[in-house]
Design an enzyme around this catalytic site. Structure first.
Site, PDB file in Angstrom:
ATOM      1  N   LYS A  44      -5.514   6.492  -0.085  1.00  0.00           N
ATOM      2  CA  LYS A  44      -6.155   6.832  -1.129  1.00  0.00           C
ATOM      3  C   LYS A  44      -7.188   5.691  -1.142  1.00  0.00           C
ATOM      4  O   LYS A  44      -8.510   5.937  -1.597  1.00  0.00           O
ATOM      5  CB  LYS A  44      -5.080   6.775  -2.386  1.00  0.00           C
ATOM      6  CG  LYS A  44      -5.886   6.741  -3.626  1.00  0.00           C
ATOM      7  CD  LYS A  44      -4.780   6.526  -4.942  1.00  0.00           C
ATOM      8  CE  LYS A  44      -4.353   5.308  -5.052  1.00  0.00           C
ATOM      9  NZ  LYS A  44      -4.164   4.893  -6.460  1.00  0.00           N
ATOM     10  N   VAL A  84       4.459  -0.010  -9.192  1.00  0.00           N
ATOM     11  CA  VAL A  84       3.710  -1.464  -9.514  1.00  0.00           C
ATOM     12  C   VAL A  84       4.373  -1.816 -10.807  1.00  0.00           C
ATOM     13  O   VAL A  84       4.814  -3.094 -10.890  1.00  0.00           O
ATOM     14  CB  VAL A  84       2.141  -1.240  -9.701  1.00  0.00           C
ATOM     15  CG1 VAL A  84       1.698  -2.605  -9.870  1.00  0.00           C
ATOM     16  CG2 VAL A  84       1.597  -0.826  -7.975  1.00  0.00           C
ATOM     17  N   CYS A  94      -1.008   4.062  -1.004  1.00  0.00           N
ATOM     18  CA  CYS A  94      -2.173   2.891  -1.137  1.00  0.00           C
ATOM     19  C   CYS A  94      -3.131   3.398  -0.272  1.00  0.00           C
ATOM     20  O   CYS A  94      -4.182   3.623  -0.643  1.00  0.00           O
ATOM     21  CB  CYS A  94      -1.526   1.622  -1.178  1.00  0.00           C
ATOM     22  SG  CYS A  94      -0.261   1.538  -2.394  1.00  0.00           S
ATOM     23  N   LYS A 112      -8.969  -6.504  -4.191  1.00  0.00           N
ATOM     24  CA  LYS A 112      -7.601  -5.398  -3.801  1.00  0.00           C
ATOM     25  C   LYS A 112      -8.300  -4.341  -3.132  1.00  0.00           C
ATOM     26  O   LYS A 112      -7.615  -3.982  -1.887  1.00  0.00           O
ATOM     27  CB  LYS A 112      -7.282  -5.022  -5.126  1.00  0.00           C
ATOM     28  CG  LYS A 112      -6.251  -3.774  -5.282  1.00  0.00           C
ATOM     29  CD  LYS A 112      -4.875  -4.317  -4.399  1.00  0.00           C
ATOM     30  CE  LYS A 112      -4.128  -2.952  -4.012  1.00  0.00           C
ATOM     31  NZ  LYS A 112      -2.735  -3.038  -4.219  1.00  0.00           N
ATOM     32  N   GLU A 119       5.819  -1.690  -0.499  1.00  0.00           N
ATOM     33  CA  GLU A 119       6.969  -1.200  -0.651  1.00  0.00           C
ATOM     34  C   GLU A 119       8.049  -1.347   0.494  1.00  0.00           C
ATOM     35  O   GLU A 119       7.691  -1.669   1.592  1.00  0.00           O
ATOM     36  CB  GLU A 119       6.968   0.444  -0.663  1.00  0.00           C
ATOM     37  CG  GLU A 119       5.853   0.765  -1.817  1.00  0.00           C
ATOM     38  CD  GLU A 119       5.873   2.358  -1.937  1.00  0.00           C
ATOM     39  OE1 GLU A 119       6.882   3.247  -1.562  1.00  0.00           O
ATOM     40  OE2 GLU A 119       4.965   2.893  -2.440  1.00  0.00           O
ATOM     41  N   THR A 123      -4.592  -0.429  -9.028  1.00  0.00           N
ATOM     42  CA  THR A 123      -5.612  -0.284  -8.054  1.00  0.00           C
ATOM     43  C   THR A 123      -7.008   0.207  -8.891  1.00  0.00           C
ATOM     44  O   THR A 123      -6.897   1.616  -8.904  1.00  0.00           O
ATOM     45  CB  THR A 123      -5.647  -0.023  -6.708  1.00  0.00           C
ATOM     46  OG1 THR A 123      -4.508  -0.712  -6.183  1.00  0.00           O
ATOM     47  CG2 THR A 123      -6.767   0.003  -5.898  1.00  0.00           C
ATOM     48  N   GLY A 172       0.316   5.766   6.003  1.00  0.00           N
ATOM     49  CA  GLY A 172       0.376   6.654   5.002  1.00  0.00           C
ATOM     50  C   GLY A 172       0.938   5.952   3.863  1.00  0.00           C
ATOM     51  O   GLY A 172       0.281   4.917   3.506  1.00  0.00           O
TER      52      GLY A 172
END
Ligand code: UGA
Length: 435
Positions: free
Chosen positions: A266, A11, A263, A207, A155, A121, A260
């Site tokens: 989690k 980021v 981000c 977010k 990404e 985040t 996967g």
């Protein structure tokens, strides 16, 4: 504007490079010395399309510098973006120790007003802790604002997402902070991109709520996909039919191996935790997470149903990254799938266009696991091909060549890359997801 970015992870680096690209002066802090050396040479430590070019250009035009000196960096910019890691702790909660440490250092070193912006985040109301930390450690007479400006970069297309955002969200508590953001993002608002100004807690929530909603969409379609397999329907057509409804939309309705990356897995867990801490049971998201975790063992079962015994079979594996156009393998479905196949005695010939080196750090080469230089090399003598990431290169593969190189023309596709009818015509035994 002079901007400081703390943390040159995914980021931080993309944001720093893009802020420089639109004309700001940026100083970016990176503590790891090997990474810092790479960055100073204008090289990107991660693979992200277009990033190296933007970095090189802005370094040579003196708009971006990299340092490990926090003092210099904190004095440099009035706006300081916190882009440090917020990894998942054992309980599923975000570990905010790096955010706290950065806030403490800013407070101790700053001698003039700073706008401290959370870009990583973070759980809702982290801003209150950041503010408290700044106030506790600050020098007399130095003012701070804390704001939230979450990123929505994917990404593999992060630069484009930054330059052409669906929306820019800023959460502020003062007019002074709002004014700084309005100036910073003027190049975007002038082009008509929407800037939504909220309070800080709402921006933090936007977010987590957005990522969790997208994850929910993926688990939803994966469940529908399983149902399609049972009843003889095609999930691609079901997704198309649903997606034509503008209220639903076709994006993030691709069935497959589940989500996967660094981000979604989690963030969904962290959002469940945040709800729990506020006395709410976000059962919907707990189920989203469970469904996602089932995708990998289900795919392994599918392989066993097709190949029967994996022992002494050679399996070609196309795709190791968690998604295309990245070398990131964090939480990649390929890790669990490859390890399970290896444990069951299969020999694996693996290939990924960009992620081989990062994958090797997680799954090292072994007698029964080798990494191949190109997609076709992986097929030599293989009893079947499994596809785990939807790289364009695989979509465009020469299927006649694929067929001639495989020992048996079996493809088990976890990402629905090919048209089942066409594959049948070409003589493949083709298995995919929800079709
Ligand atoms: C995600 C969000 O899309 C970004 O908006 C956000 O800024 C970012 O997380 C973040 O929080 O930093 P990213 O993880 O890079 O971005 O990638 P996505 O394109 O969202 O894909 C995430 C996972 O979902 C991948 O494993 C992908 O294969 C999977 N996916 C995606 C599906 O299984 N099906 C789909 O239809 C779409």
């Amino acid at each position: 504007m002079k901007i400081t970015v703390i943390g040159a992870g995914y980021v931080g680096l993309v944001s720093a490079a893009c802020f420089a690209e639109i004309g700001n002066e940026v100083m970016c802090v990176e503590k790891i010395s090997s990474k810092l050396d790479t960055l100073k040479k204008g090289e990107s430590p991660i693979y992200e399309p277009g990033l190296s070019e933007v970095l090189k250009r802005n370094i040579s035009e003196n708009r971006i510098t990299f340092t490990d000196n926090m003092d210099d960096a904190i004095h440099f910019g009035e706006a300081i973006f916190l882009c440090v890691g917020t990894p998942q702790s054992e309980t599923g909660k975000a570990d905010l120790s790096q955010v706290e440490e950065a806030a403490r250092q800013i407070a101790q070193m700053a001698t003039s007003y700073k706008l401290v912006i959370e870009k990583s985040t973070v759980p809702v109301n982290t801003n209150k802790w950041v503010k408290r930390t700044l106030e506790r450690y600050a020098k007399d007479g130095v003012d701070f604002d804390v704001a939230s400006n979450p990123e929505f970069l994917r990404e593999g297309s992060a630069l484009e997402d930054f330059m052409k955002p669906d929306r820019i969200v800023v959460g502020v508590e003062s007019e002074r902070a709002e004014k700084i953001f309005r100036e910073l993002y003027k190049p975007f608002t002038d082009q008509g991109y929407p800037l939504l100004v909220t309070n800080t807690a709402a921006a933090e929530l936007i977010k987590h709520a957005s990522n969790s909603f997208l994850a929910l969409k993926i688990s939803y379609i994966n469940m529908v996909s399983d149902l399609c397999e049972k009843v003889g329907a095609d999930v691609e057509l079901v997704a198309e039919g649903m997606g034509l409804d503008k209220r639903i939309g076709r994006q993030f309705l691709n069935a497959g191996l589940g989500y996967g990356g660094s981000c979604f897995p989690k963030d969904v867990k962290a959002f469940v935790k945040i709800a729990e801490e506020n006395g709410l049971d976000f059962a919907l998201l707990r189920e989203t997470d469970c469904l996602n975790e089932e995708r990998r063992p289900k795919f392994i079962e599918k392989i066993e149903e097709i190949l029967w015994i994996n022992k002494n079979k050679t399996i070609a594996v196309w795709g190791l990254a968690f998604k295309p156009n990245t070398d990131d393998v964090r939480e990649a479905p390929a890790i669990d799938i490859v390890n399970a196949l290896s444990d069951s005695g299969a020999t694996l010939n693996m290939y990924d266009p960009k992620a081989t080196e990062t994958f090797k750090t997680v799954v090292p080469e072994a007698d029964n696991m080798s990494y191949c230089a190109n997609a076709y090399e992986a097929l030599e003598g293989a009893d079947a091909l499994i596809v785990l990431t939807e790289w364009e290169e695989f979509k465009e593969a020469d299927l006649a060549k694929v067929k001639s190189m495989l020992k048996l023309p079996i493809i088990i596709d976890g990402r629905n890359l090919y048209d089942p009818k066409e594959m049948k015509k070409q003589g493949f035994e083709y298995y995919c997801m929800g079709r």
